[in-house]
Every structure is written in C-alpha cells, then in structure tokens.
Design an enzyme around this catalytic site. Structure first.
Site, short mmCIF file in Angstrom:
data_model
loop_
_atom_site.label_atom_id
_atom_site.label_comp_id
_atom_site.label_asym_id
_atom_site.label_seq_id
_atom_site.Cartn_x
_atom_site.Cartn_y
_atom_site.Cartn_z
N ARG A 101 0.89 -1.18 0.00
CA ARG A 101 0.00 0.00 0.00
C ARG A 101 0.91 1.22 0.00
NH1 ARG A 101 -5.51 1.44 3.12
NH2 ARG A 101 -6.16 0.05 1.45
N HIS A 128 -6.82 0.94 -6.99
CA HIS A 128 -7.09 0.04 -5.85
C HIS A 128 -7.68 -1.26 -6.42
CE1 HIS A 128 -7.58 -1.29 -1.89
NE2 HIS A 128 -8.45 -0.43 -1.40
N GLN A 131 -9.68 -3.81 -4.26
CA GLN A 131 -11.03 -3.34 -3.93
C GLN A 131 -11.99 -3.67 -5.07
OE1 GLN A 131 -11.97 -1.62 -0.92
NE2 GLN A 131 -13.94 -2.26 -1.75
N ASP A 223 -17.21 7.24 -2.48
CA ASP A 223 -16.00 7.10 -1.66
C ASP A 223 -15.75 8.48 -1.05
OD1 ASP A 223 -13.59 6.26 -0.54
OD2 ASP A 223 -12.47 6.29 -2.42
N CYS A 263 -16.31 1.69 -0.52
CA CYS A 263 -15.15 0.85 -0.17
C CYS A 263 -14.81 0.93 1.31
CB CYS A 263 -13.95 1.26 -1.01
SG CYS A 263 -13.53 3.00 -0.85
N ARG A 291 -13.55 -8.70 0.72
CA ARG A 291 -12.11 -8.47 0.52
C ARG A 291 -11.36 -9.74 0.94
NH1 ARG A 291 -10.06 -3.26 0.68
NH2 ARG A 291 -8.14 -4.33 0.15
N1 NVA Z 1 -9.91 6.78 -2.01
C1 NVA Z 1 -9.58 6.32 -0.68
C2 NVA Z 1 -9.77 4.85 -0.59
C3 NVA Z 1 -9.48 4.25 0.76
C4 NVA Z 1 -9.66 2.76 0.78
C5 NVA Z 1 -8.15 6.72 -0.36
O1 NVA Z 1 -7.28 6.58 -1.21
O2 NVA Z 1 -7.92 7.19 0.76
N1 CP Z 2 -11.28 -0.20 1.56
C1 CP Z 2 -10.05 -0.28 2.08
O1 CP Z 2 -9.05 -0.51 1.39
O2 CP Z 2 -10.02 -0.11 3.43
P1 CP Z 2 -8.72 0.13 4.31
O3 CP Z 2 -8.12 1.45 3.86
O4 CP Z 2 -9.19 0.17 5.71
O5 CP Z 2 -7.74 -0.98 4.04
#
Ligand code: NVA
Ligand code: CP
Length: 304
Positions: A101, A128, A131, A223, A263, A291
């Site tokens: 990540r 992502h 997801q 989101d 998500c 997930r």
């Molecule tokens: N768009 C959000 C998704 C989190 C799972 C982010 O990147 O923070």
């Molecule tokens: N949706 C998702 O990726 O959640 P987290 O950021 O909590 O891993």
C-alpha cells in the site's frame, strides 16, 4: 510469475477465474472445510498509509490458507532508507508474495520491476485493484451477472473509481462517473486507465450531474471526497463535493432494487448520509467481508 499491480495485469478470463476460485474458497470456508493450499507461504505487506480492511483481510486470509502474513510500516523507508531494488531483492528472497500500500503508484511498479515474488497493489494514489476485484465478487453475488448492469460512481474520480472502470471494462458493465469537472477523468486518463481490454456491454459516461449518473443504476457507489494524502485540500474539497452527497433523495433516483456500495472508510454525513449507508439496500459490510474471500482467490491464483 505474475504481478497484480493493476487490473490491466489480468485478462477478462483470468478475472472471472479468480472470482470463481474466491467463490469456492468462500463456500468451503463458510462450511468449515479445512484447506491449507498456502501452507509454508509467507506474505510480506508494506503499508505507507493506514488501513483496516486491507491489513486484516490479507493477514486473516493468509492465516486461514495455512500461510503467514507480516506487516511492515513506514519504518522500512521505501526509497529513502533503501532503494526499491534492494528492498525488492531482499523481500523476495524471504517472502513468497508481497503486498504494497503505497503513497505513490510508481513505488509499486518499481518494487514489481525488481521483485521475483508476485507483487500485489494494496492501494496506490491512482488505483485500488483489490477493492475492485472484491467489489465484482459482491456485485456478482447480488445480481448474478455483470453484463447489462449499470454502476453509478458519485464523487471524486479517484483511485477506487479508476479500478472500478477497469473492472467494468473487463466484465462488460456500464459505468457512469459523476464528478465535479475539475475532479473528473479526462479523455486521455480514461484511455490510459481502461486500455484496450473492453468486453461487449462496457460503456462509460462522464458527467457532472449525480442525478444523471444514478438514473437506472443497479449499483450506486461513492467514496471519500478527501483520499489519504490529500488532507491539505479538505476544506475546498468539502465545499466543491457537497452537491455529490449520496443521500436518500439521490439514491431513490436509482433503480428500486439498487444497492449502495462504499469501499470504506466512510465519512458519514459528507459523501453519504447515515440513512443510505445504514439502509437495507446498503451492502458495505458484505463488500468489506468479500475483501477476505476475493483476495484469498487472488493469493491462491498468484501462488499456485
Ligand atoms: N480513495 C480512498 C480509498 C481508501 C480505501 C483513499 O485513497 O484514501
Ligand atoms: N477499503 C479499504 O481498502 O479499506 P482500508 O483502507 O481500511 O484498508
């Protein structure tokens, strides 16, 4: 050896195959059937951003499949304490698979370039894929098909939206993206995101009108307006995105059997109201649970 840095790393057939694997793994898991196809395998996870779902689903998933997952944080100093190449070579000498990540998508492609173990994108600034893979499992469970469905994205045309576009293109769904003009995909981005892999039935509409996007939609998806890393833009984004809130009025303009997806994590009262996210049509918890199952399918596919 394959990577999963973007959904464009897999074909439509491979996408459907991973979903099928995931479905079987979920069924056997729910029936309490023991299975350890990844016994002795190690997953190394690097987190440059916070996480709940991604961390827990990968860690629980590896354990349930007989393997081990370990979590590494920012202290590894990706690209600062050590180069991507050194980290990739060392990690792949000890871990069978790596999940990353990252703050920047390029860090994941750099890692993948030098890694001899498969690299999974666990969210970057632009995509992502885990997801969207899991969300397609959820949509498949609910509707039993992909072609003929319309997914309405309401809000920021962000990393999750980009991966859902790729998933829609691969599985032949319609997707309408409603975003303020300055936060919408442009045609060059669209071309780059979707690529050449387009299954019949895929259509994309870009609009700044949320009501237009949700019309006839089977799935209404939103989101956060401020993704991780964009915190300095919070005040201006809250103002610009206010008309894009998924509330009861907007949601009722979708099909009567529409489901609401997010998500998570959600900023309740901003991009979605409690009334929508807590309604019987909201499937956000199933979505989060999937997930676990979808990524187990992915792990097994990448490691076997
Ligand atoms: N768009 C959000 C998704 C989190 C799972 C982010 O990147 O923070
Ligand atoms: N949706 C998702 O990726 O959640 P987290 O950021 O909590 O891993």
């Amino acid at each position: 050896m394959r990577h999963f840095v973007t959904l464009n790393d897999i074909t439509t057939e491979e996408f459907l195959h991973i979903l099928e694997l995931a479905k079987n793994i979920k069924r056997e898991f729910k029936q309490g059937m023991p299975s350890a196809p990844l016994a002795g395998k190690v997953l190394a996870m690097i987190f440059e951003k916070p996480s709940l779902r991604t961390r827990v689903s990968f860690e629980a998933g590896m354990f349930q499949l007989g393997g081990l997952a370990m979590s590494l944080g920012e202290e590894i100093g990706f690209g600062k304490r050590e180069t991507a190449k050194d980290i990739a070579q060392v990690l792949s000498s000890m871990a069978d698979i790596i999940m990353f990540r990252a703050l920047a998508h390029k860090s994941i492609t750099d890692l993948a370039q030098y890694s001899t173990s498969p690299v999974i994108n666990g969210l970057s600034d632009t995509e992502h894929p885990c997801q969207a893979l899991s969300d397609m499992m959820t949509i498949g469970e609910i509707f039993g098909q992909f072609q003929g469905l319309k997914l309405a994205w309401v809000g920021d045309a962000n990393n999750v939206a980009a991966s859902l576009l790729q998933a829609s293109a691969k599985l032949g769904m319609k997707m309408s993206v409603a975003a303020p003009k300055q936060f919408q995909f442009d045609s060059a981005q669209l071309e780059q995101i979707v690529g050449t892999s387009r299954t019949p039935g895929f259509e994309v509409e870009l609009t700044d009108d949320p009501a237009k996007a949700v019309r006839d939609a089977h799935v209404v998806y939103t989101d956060v307006w401020v993704s991780m890393g964009q915190e300095s833009e919070e005040a201006s984004r809250k103002e610009i995105f206010a008309p894009y809130q998924v509330n009861g009025e907007l949601f009722s303009a979708a099909r009567s059997d529409a489901v609401f997806l997010h998500c998570l994590p959600a900023r309740r009262g901003l991009e979605v109201t409690d009334a929508v996210i807590d309604s019987p049509q909201s499937q956000v918890v199933l979505q989060a649970e999937n997930r676990l199952h979808a990524q187990k399918g992915l792990l097994v596919w990448l490691l076997q």
